[in-house]
Motif scaffolding. Sequence first.
Motif, mmCIF file in Angstrom:
data_model
loop_
_atom_site.group_PDB
_atom_site.id
_atom_site.type_symbol
_atom_site.label_atom_id
_atom_site.label_comp_id
_atom_site.label_asym_id
_atom_site.label_seq_id
_atom_site.Cartn_x
_atom_site.Cartn_y
_atom_site.Cartn_z
ATOM 1 N N ALA A 28 42.366 41.969 47.737
ATOM 2 C CA ALA A 28 42.310 40.538 47.464
ATOM 3 C C ALA A 28 43.160 39.736 48.434
ATOM 4 N N ARG A 29 44.053 40.388 49.177
ATOM 5 C CA ARG A 29 44.934 39.668 50.102
ATOM 6 C C ARG A 29 44.449 39.744 51.549
ATOM 7 N N CYS A 30 44.157 40.934 52.045
ATOM 8 C CA CYS A 30 43.826 41.076 53.471
ATOM 9 C C CYS A 30 42.358 41.412 53.746
ATOM 10 N N GLY A 31 41.613 41.799 52.718
ATOM 11 C CA GLY A 31 40.204 42.125 52.912
ATOM 12 C C GLY A 31 39.946 43.567 53.308
ATOM 13 N N ASN A 32 40.986 44.394 53.361
ATOM 14 C CA ASN A 32 40.831 45.812 53.667
ATOM 15 C C ASN A 32 39.871 46.435 52.658
ATOM 16 N N ARG A 33 39.028 47.370 53.101
ATOM 17 C CA ARG A 33 38.032 47.976 52.219
ATOM 18 C C ARG A 33 38.295 49.455 51.995
ATOM 19 N N ALA A 34 37.926 49.932 50.796
ATOM 20 C CA ALA A 34 37.974 51.358 50.462
ATOM 21 C C ALA A 34 36.716 51.660 49.671
ATOM 22 N N ASP A 35 36.121 52.819 49.908
ATOM 23 C CA ASP A 35 34.864 53.147 49.245
ATOM 24 C C ASP A 35 35.033 53.761 47.864
ATOM 25 N N ALA A 36 36.265 54.018 47.464
ATOM 26 C CA ALA A 36 36.537 54.600 46.144
ATOM 27 C C ALA A 36 37.926 54.156 45.700
ATOM 28 N N PRO A 37 38.224 54.233 44.399
ATOM 29 C CA PRO A 37 39.573 53.879 43.931
ATOM 30 C C PRO A 37 40.632 54.702 44.666
ATOM 31 N N GLN A 38 41.679 54.030 45.091
ATOM 32 C CA GLN A 38 42.759 54.665 45.836
ATOM 33 C C GLN A 38 44.005 54.724 44.961
ATOM 34 N N PRO A 39 44.666 55.874 44.876
ATOM 35 C CA PRO A 39 45.848 55.991 44.004
ATOM 36 C C PRO A 39 47.023 55.132 44.456
ATOM 37 N N THR A 40 47.035 54.705 45.707
ATOM 38 C CA THR A 40 48.158 53.910 46.206
ATOM 39 C C THR A 40 47.909 52.406 46.117
ATOM 40 N N TRP A 41 46.717 51.999 45.721
ATOM 41 C CA TRP A 41 46.401 50.579 45.593
ATOM 42 C C TRP A 41 46.897 50.054 44.249
ATOM 43 N N THR A 42 47.147 48.747 44.193
ATOM 44 C CA THR A 42 47.586 48.085 42.970
ATOM 45 C C THR A 42 46.397 47.355 42.363
ATOM 46 N N CYS A 43 46.270 47.450 41.050
ATOM 47 C CA CYS A 43 45.218 46.722 40.336
ATOM 48 C C CYS A 43 45.901 45.743 39.387
ATOM 49 N N SER A 44 45.473 44.484 39.435
ATOM 50 C CA SER A 44 46.035 43.504 38.518
ATOM 51 C C SER A 44 44.893 42.758 37.839
ATOM 52 N N LEU A 45 45.175 42.261 36.658
ATOM 53 C CA LEU A 45 44.208 41.470 35.917
ATOM 54 C C LEU A 45 44.725 40.039 35.928
ATOM 55 N N GLU A 46 44.054 39.184 36.675
ATOM 56 C CA GLU A 46 44.478 37.797 36.814
ATOM 57 C C GLU A 46 43.355 36.879 36.346
ATOM 58 N N ASN A 47 43.644 36.100 35.310
ATOM 59 C CA ASN A 47 42.658 35.187 34.717
ATOM 60 C C ASN A 47 41.387 35.927 34.313
ATOM 61 N N GLY A 48 41.560 37.150 33.789
ATOM 62 C CA GLY A 48 40.436 37.936 33.311
ATOM 63 C C GLY A 48 39.642 38.634 34.402
ATOM 64 N N VAL A 49 40.103 38.592 35.636
ATOM 65 C CA VAL A 49 39.391 39.216 36.758
ATOM 66 C C VAL A 49 40.284 40.291 37.371
ATOM 67 N N ARG A 50 39.721 41.495 37.548
ATOM 68 C CA ARG A 50 40.463 42.571 38.208
ATOM 69 C C ARG A 50 40.553 42.284 39.693
ATOM 70 N N GLN A 51 41.760 42.410 40.222
ATOM 71 C CA GLN A 51 41.975 42.266 41.652
ATOM 72 C C GLN A 51 42.697 43.499 42.152
ATOM 73 N N TYR A 52 42.261 43.994 43.299
ATOM 74 C CA TYR A 52 42.864 45.171 43.890
ATOM 75 C C TYR A 52 43.626 44.770 45.143
ATOM 76 N N ILE A 53 44.832 45.337 45.313
ATOM 77 C CA ILE A 53 45.692 45.057 46.450
ATOM 78 C C ILE A 53 45.963 46.384 47.158
ATOM 79 N N CYS A 54 45.700 46.432 48.461
ATOM 80 C CA CYS A 54 45.904 47.683 49.207
ATOM 81 C C CYS A 54 47.388 48.038 49.251
ATOM 82 N N ASP A 55 47.678 49.274 49.610
ATOM 83 C CA ASP A 55 49.063 49.738 49.619
ATOM 84 C C ASP A 55 49.924 48.981 50.632
ATOM 85 N N ALA A 56 49.368 48.592 51.775
ATOM 86 C CA ALA A 56 50.149 47.852 52.770
ATOM 87 C C ALA A 56 50.541 46.475 52.228
#
Length: 74
Positions: A28-56
């Motif tokens: 959600a911050r830099c646009g980096n892509r991953a083809d599957a859930p990554q254990p090092t990524w952060t997932c947050s629920l903001e205003n009812g929407v899941r957002q994923y943040i890469c490890d960097a």
Amino acid sequence: MTSPSGGSDDDGSPGAGSPEEPGDLVCARCGNRADAPQPTWTCSLENGVRQYICDACSRENLRAIEGRLDSAWW
């Protein structure tokens, strides 16, 4: 139709009784892509929407992330 005692209404189809897993993840911050859930990524629920943040981005913004936590988490 009723379920046997101790059974569930889950018909075994994908998504039945469980949240749908995302396909292609996008940071959600830099646009980096991953083809599957990554254990090092952060997932947050903001205003009812899941957002994923890469490890960097998570590492770069750790203080801001921690600053939003309730004091009970400290």
